[in-house]
Design an enzyme around this catalytic site. Structure first.
Site, PDB file in Angstrom:
ATOM      1  N   LYS A  14       7.145   5.279  -7.872  1.00 34.41           N
ATOM      2  CA  LYS A  14       7.982   3.879  -7.306  1.00 34.41           C
ATOM      3  C   LYS A  14       7.236   2.779  -8.499  1.00 34.41           C
ATOM      4  O   LYS A  14       8.388   1.673  -8.691  1.00 34.41           O
ATOM      5  CB  LYS A  14       6.632   3.408  -6.229  1.00 34.41           C
ATOM      6  N   GLN A  29      -0.816   3.454  -0.740  1.00 39.97           N
ATOM      7  CA  GLN A  29      -0.686   4.948  -1.383  1.00 39.97           C
ATOM      8  C   GLN A  29      -1.307   5.845  -0.149  1.00 39.97           C
ATOM      9  O   GLN A  29      -2.419   5.326  -0.371  1.00 39.97           O
ATOM     10  CB  GLN A  29      -0.367   5.489  -1.678  1.00 39.97           C
ATOM     11  N   ASP A  82       5.052  -1.713   3.387  1.00 40.01           N
ATOM     12  CA  ASP A  82       6.190  -0.642   4.789  1.00 40.01           C
ATOM     13  C   ASP A  82       5.936  -1.132   6.088  1.00 40.01           C
ATOM     14  O   ASP A  82       6.246   0.535   6.862  1.00 40.01           O
ATOM     15  CB  ASP A  82       4.591   0.182   4.388  1.00 40.01           C
TER      16      ASP A  82
END
Ligand code: NDP
Length: 291
Positions: A59, A103, A126
């Protein structure tokens, strides 16, 4: 008499689509940079789960290649609730940071729901904050939508595969993939069946599906004879059968002789998730700077 070759599904090329989305995102980042605005993403990684380290590095690499200011905040596996909370609140309060990604998975002493709720919903790249998930459920516009399911919807749309009126069977009900995927399909007028580990008669349900989304984490669970001829098959699963081989949740070789369209693993949903993360980062930045 010679037998005819088995029909072969068309490939839903997530890798190619992701490259296109990234090129578009880079253009937007370049335009923002010309006005002195640099979209900034911070990825928080707790502990040393090997797969997480790979994803986090990937990422960060993609973000940097697109001109996004990206950094990893790496915390030890035994980090306390207080320290992790302080890190998140610090990023919430830093106006130079537009997007925060925590994460997963977290070590077992840390409940992800607590930290997802602590993240500023405007920076929740997210789309996991309860406000963003609630807006999705209510049919309102969240600040960001969960990257993997949102990428899957983008894939269907890019290939002009209709959703309205179709029967979609989503296998897996996680907060990060299955549940938001089901709601995104429902919003687009699909009839949705959401399956999980206690579902009875899964193969028969999948056989009814015009669209199958497999997000399970069980290698090749979905067999070719579960697939309705011509169906669209989206395989979210990423399973490592050994150090090097990745397989999905769908038995690809079998399914591709029956399906109309299918995503490969790798090269299907995975690249779209990362490309969507970049799109979400830039969209959050634009929302914050442009009001
Ligand atoms: P979770 O483990 O959080 O959820 C798995 C879901 O599958 C659960 O709802 C579980 O049911 C269900 N399930 C498990 N076994 C079965 C079974 N035998 N039959 C039917 N349902 C079953 O996984 P995630 O949603 O996080 O991830 C799913 C997969 O997608 C993984 O392979 C993961 O690596 C991959 N992934 C890929 C991404 C990408 O970018 N391509 C991004 C995110 C994930 P129950 O709720 O009853 O336990």
């Amino acid at each position: 008499m010679m037998s005819s070759p088995p029909p072969s599904a068309q490939c839903l090329d997530g890798k190619a689509l992701a490259a296109q989305w990234q090129a578009d995102t880079k253009q937007t980042v370049d335009r923002l940079r010309h006005t002195g605005i640099v979209p900034a993403l911070r990825v928080i990684q707790v502990g040393e789960v090997a797969a997480s380290s790979v994803y986090v590095r990937r990422k960060a690499q993609v973000a940097q290649a697109l001109g996004i200011d990206s950094d990893i905040v790496h915390l030890p596996a035994d980090v306390s609730h207080e320290t992790l909370s302080d890190v998140i609140v610090g990023l919430n309060n830093d106006s130079a940071i537009h997007a925060i990604l925590l994460q997963l998975p977290l070590p077992s002493h840390l409940n992800p729901l607590v930290y997802q709720a602590l993240t500023d919903p405007k920076k929740d790249v997210d789309g996991f904050h309860p406000m963003n998930l609630g807006r999705l459920l209510a049919g309102d516009t969240p600040y960001a939508l969960p990257c993997t399911p949102w990428g899957c919807i983008g894939l269907l749309e890019a290939y002009n595969l209709s959703i309205a009126g179709k029967h979609a069977v989503v296998i897996g009900r996680s907060n990060i993939v299955g549940k938001p995927m089901a709601h995104l399909l429902l919003q687009r007028q699909a009839t949705v069946t959401l399956c999980h580990s206690k579902t009875v008669g899964l193969p028969a349900l999948v056989r009814q599906a015009d669209i199958v989304v497999a997000a399970v984490g069980v290698p090749e669970l979905v067999r070719g004879d579960w697939i309705k001829p011509g169906a669209v098959v989206i395989d979210v699963g990423i399973n490592r059968t050994n150090q090097v081989t990745l397989v999905g949740d769908v038995a690809f070789e079998e399914a591709q002789t029956v399906a109309g369209w299918i995503t490969p693993v790798p090269g299907g949903v995975g690249p779209l998730t990362i490309a969507t993360l970049m799109r979400n980062t830039v969209a959050l930045c634009q929302q914050q700077v442009q009001g």
